[in-house]
Write a protein that holds these residues in place. Structure first.
Motif, PDB file in Angstrom:
ATOM      1  N   ILE A 179       1.551  -1.664   6.864  1.00 47.80           N
ATOM      2  CA  ILE A 179       2.258  -1.619   5.329  1.00 47.80           C
ATOM      3  C   ILE A 179       3.709  -0.949   5.662  1.00 47.80           C
ATOM      4  O   ILE A 179       4.792  -1.582   5.314  1.00 47.80           O
ATOM      5  N   THR A 182       5.849  -3.692   7.592  1.00 49.17           N
ATOM      6  CA  THR A 182       6.341  -4.483   7.047  1.00 49.17           C
ATOM      7  C   THR A 182       7.592  -4.312   6.021  1.00 49.17           C
ATOM      8  O   THR A 182       8.129  -5.183   5.477  1.00 49.17           O
ATOM      9  N   THR A 183       7.503  -3.189   5.428  1.00 47.02           N
ATOM     10  CA  THR A 183       8.121  -2.667   4.366  1.00 47.02           C
ATOM     11  C   THR A 183       9.402  -1.856   4.984  1.00 47.02           C
ATOM     12  O   THR A 183      10.118  -1.279   4.040  1.00 47.02           O
ATOM     13  N   THR A 184       9.579  -1.711   6.104  1.00 41.93           N
ATOM     14  CA  THR A 184      10.611  -0.877   6.645  1.00 41.93           C
ATOM     15  C   THR A 184      11.770  -1.745   7.135  1.00 41.93           C
ATOM     16  O   THR A 184      11.455  -2.611   8.167  1.00 41.93           O
ATOM     17  N   HIS A 185      12.822  -1.425   6.689  1.00 45.33           N
ATOM     18  CA  HIS A 185      13.968  -2.527   7.376  1.00 45.33           C
ATOM     19  C   HIS A 185      14.840  -1.601   8.186  1.00 45.33           C
ATOM     20  O   HIS A 185      15.288  -0.424   8.027  1.00 45.33           O
TER      21      HIS A 185
ATOM     22  N   THR B 182       9.179  -5.553  -1.355  1.00 46.23           N
ATOM     23  CA  THR B 182       9.228  -4.391  -0.369  1.00 46.23           C
ATOM     24  C   THR B 182       9.222  -5.133   0.923  1.00 46.23           C
ATOM     25  O   THR B 182       9.582  -4.221   1.655  1.00 46.23           O
ATOM     26  N   THR B 183       8.715  -6.298   1.061  1.00 49.45           N
ATOM     27  CA  THR B 183       8.703  -6.597   2.560  1.00 49.45           C
ATOM     28  C   THR B 183       9.757  -7.603   2.868  1.00 49.45           C
ATOM     29  O   THR B 183       9.637  -8.375   4.181  1.00 49.45           O
ATOM     30  N   THR B 184      10.669  -8.075   1.936  1.00 51.53           N
ATOM     31  CA  THR B 184      11.756  -8.866   2.352  1.00 51.53           C
ATOM     32  C   THR B 184      13.125  -8.177   2.414  1.00 51.53           C
ATOM     33  O   THR B 184      13.486  -7.256   1.835  1.00 51.53           O
ATOM     34  N   HIS B 185      13.748  -8.409   3.623  1.00 53.68           N
ATOM     35  CA  HIS B 185      14.759  -7.797   3.995  1.00 53.68           C
ATOM     36  C   HIS B 185      16.004  -8.838   3.833  1.00 53.68           C
ATOM     37  O   HIS B 185      15.949  -9.967   4.277  1.00 53.68           O
ATOM     38  N   LYS B 275       7.883 -16.905   5.754  1.00 54.60           N
ATOM     39  CA  LYS B 275       7.000 -15.788   5.091  1.00 54.60           C
ATOM     40  C   LYS B 275       6.225 -16.303   4.053  1.00 54.60           C
ATOM     41  O   LYS B 275       6.544 -16.840   3.066  1.00 54.60           O
ATOM     42  N   VAL B 295       1.947 -12.816   5.071  1.00 51.87           N
ATOM     43  CA  VAL B 295       2.246 -11.497   5.084  1.00 51.87           C
ATOM     44  C   VAL B 295       1.204 -10.619   4.133  1.00 51.87           C
ATOM     45  O   VAL B 295       0.578  -9.439   4.903  1.00 51.87           O
ATOM     46  N   ASN B 336      -3.735  -6.957   4.130  1.00 50.27           N
ATOM     47  CA  ASN B 336      -3.006  -7.548   4.964  1.00 50.27           C
ATOM     48  C   ASN B 336      -3.965  -7.976   6.200  1.00 50.27           C
ATOM     49  O   ASN B 336      -5.179  -7.814   6.027  1.00 50.27           O
TER      50      ASN B 336
END
Lengths: 342, 342
Positions: A179, A182-185, B182-185, B275, B295, B336
């Motif tokens: 988690i 995947t949630t850190t940019h 939250t998981t998309t940049h 994704k 994801v 996940n």
DNA sequence: ATGAAAGCGCTAACAT
DNA sequence: ATGTTAGCGCTTTCAT
């Protein structure tokens, strides 16, 4: 129509009483006859009727003891809720549950309480054991004396218990790592707040997370804090850390101490720039999931852990059989602000 | 010692038989006496012993029918597993379960099967109802005739059922939206693959997701595909979409059709740049969680849905009481690659 | 060592 | 309308 003791008695040309004695190894029956009876029972595919068994036993209820480290730890309140729920559901089966709560993980204290409980003449015990040599041997001695043990939430080596009911700690660490990844940019610096490196199962959560974060080279684990499962220590340590190391972006709370740590963040007004990842759905975590500070938390089903522990212990005592699986692993579930379940 | 029928009989100066008749509204008892008995029972805090009740009823078991749209849908296999598990656990209580599986959501077909089941002389039915006027009125007619109904996984309006057991669809959409957010940049284009805008509950999943994604302005929902819960259609539609619209980065599969859609992605070798977010833990999803294409997926506890449905139905028939809650909502859990549970 | 019988709490068939 | 009794499947006590 299912086969009953009566059927077996007829087939074996003995009385129902003898069949009961033989099948339940109550003694006082000719070994040959007993073998014969067991063979017939197996052949006929006899399955004892739990309902009837319970009704007949109802007069002298099964006595169970529960020893949980729940004081000051809201997580364990949910475990207790699960235990009480199972207790209520098993009420009619004839069951008697004595619950004792203690604070913290001191082996001496726990040992003392174990002995107190044991002396109340119980048939079985649910416990969150601490890894200690004396606890270990005391539990094994109880088991040899016919008191069955189920470990709830915490496993312990070299104890011949009936079952462990709880999560897979390493896996929960991996899940957290994924988690976070995947949630850190972009680049990020992470601090781990744990109880103590000496606590094997909590350490597994750290290791599991580390192993996954290797695949996310943009995330740097740069601090480890030991807060000893204590909210106060955690509060002060997190405060100190955040003042001292301004580069920290992510906090990973492994276990107890989460509430104190979150409070420190609020007092320093750092909610905006920090992201937090935690375990369990305790009140402070839920508040900060809603506020957006906590991105996600991993639930290990405390209610189910309590409920299953009691059921398993009860059934293994009633049926005089060890459970099908010795390790009963509860699901790990990721929760964000929208699917909180408490 | 819990209070029994015997105690009430003594207190009311009547026989046990009369108490039983009064308490269970079996008729043939003086209204005044009945009221008196009920008052005493309430005052004494009488709770019927389920065990004894079951043992006594054991001779004529409760008969239940199950009608599930499981054919060709691996999700519902898990619901069935849950039902069978509860059935096994309730075996000794005296229970008889007739399971019928059908394919798809055609109202005519379902209506036909409902009638077949109803005519096998059952006491209760578990069903995944389709929203149709004739289904609605048939169910209500059954209920008026004393056959209790529990809806599993799919809710239906204006039916006087005992309980709905399933997830909160809107909430599951919100949860998905938050994970996607939250998981998309950076900027991203999303395509929604749903069954049909006409299916109210599936549409809720779309709406829930949309509402959350408004807070993530970098994510643009730019395509909606209706695949009618059909793997083939989904396969072809996803293939067409990906060839036609090269800007798509994210696929959000709302329900059936996931397996076909994932296959299309693989055949076009688009795993690297896409994704995917899905629901449930069906085999294809699990494979692609491991491969990294998916994801996260949101689980709604199909096993628990089945198990709870059967338990609830059974208990409400045995105890002649409606369940405490009419809507029993199962938890939503994010999975996940590391915390998959099947 | 084995059999006979009472009883767990409730239901249902049979009497009154 | 109400009381009496047998019985569900098993355990347990008391005889034998």
């Amino acid at each position: 129509m299912p086969v009953t003791i009566k059927d077996i008695a007829k087939a074996a040309n003995v009385s129902r009483g003898t069949v009961d004695r033989a099948l339940n190894d109550r003694g006082g029956v000719n070994p040959d006859v007993a073998a014969q009876i067991k063979a017939i029972a197996a052949e006929l595919g006899y399955k004892p009727n739990t309902i009837a068994k319970a009704l007949a036993t109802h007069a002298n209820p099964i006595r169970l003891g529960v020893l949980i480290n729940s004081l000051g730890n809201p997580f364990f309140d949910k475990v207790l809720d699960g235990i009480r729920h199972a207790q209520e559901n098993l009420r009619d089966f004839g069951i008697n549950v004595e619950i004792r709560k203690i604070r913290g993980y001191d082996p001496q204290r726990q040992l003392h309480e174990i002995k107190l409980l044991r002396d109340t003449d119980i048939d079985g015990m649910i416990i969150t054991p601490v890894s200690d040599e004396k606890v270990r041997s005391e539990l094994n001695s109880m088991i040899r004396n016919g008191i069955q043990v189920v470990c709830c939430n915490m496993d312990i080596d070299d104890v011949n218990y009936q079952a462990y009911v709880g999560c897979d700690y390493y896996c929960s660490g991996q899940t957290a790592g994924e988690i976070i990844g995947t949630t850190t940019h972009g680049e990020a610096n992470l601090a781990v707040i744990t109880s103590s490196h000496a606590l094997y199962y909590h350490e597994m959560r750290v290791k599991g997370c580390e192993s996954v974060l290797q695949q996310y080279p943009n995330i740097h684990i740069c601090e480890y804090i030991e807060a000893g499962d204590d909210e106060d220590i955690s509060y002060h340590e997190v405060k100190r850390l955040l003042k001292q190391n301004k580069k920290i972006d992510i906090l990973y709370f492994v276990t107890g101490g989460t509430t104190g740590g979150l409070q420190a963040i609020h007092e320093l007004d750092q909610e905006e720039r920090l992201k937090v990842y935690t375990f369990d759905q305790i009140p402070a975590v839920i508040d900060d999931l809603k506020s957006g500070l906590v991105v996600a938390t991993i639930d290990q089903q405390p209610f189910a852990q309590g409920e299953i522990s009691l059921r398993t212990l009860f059934e293994s005592i009633l049926s005089r059989q060890t459970p099908a699986r010795k390790r009963i692993i509860t699901e790990l579930n990721i929760k964000n602000r929208y699917n909180i379940s408490y």
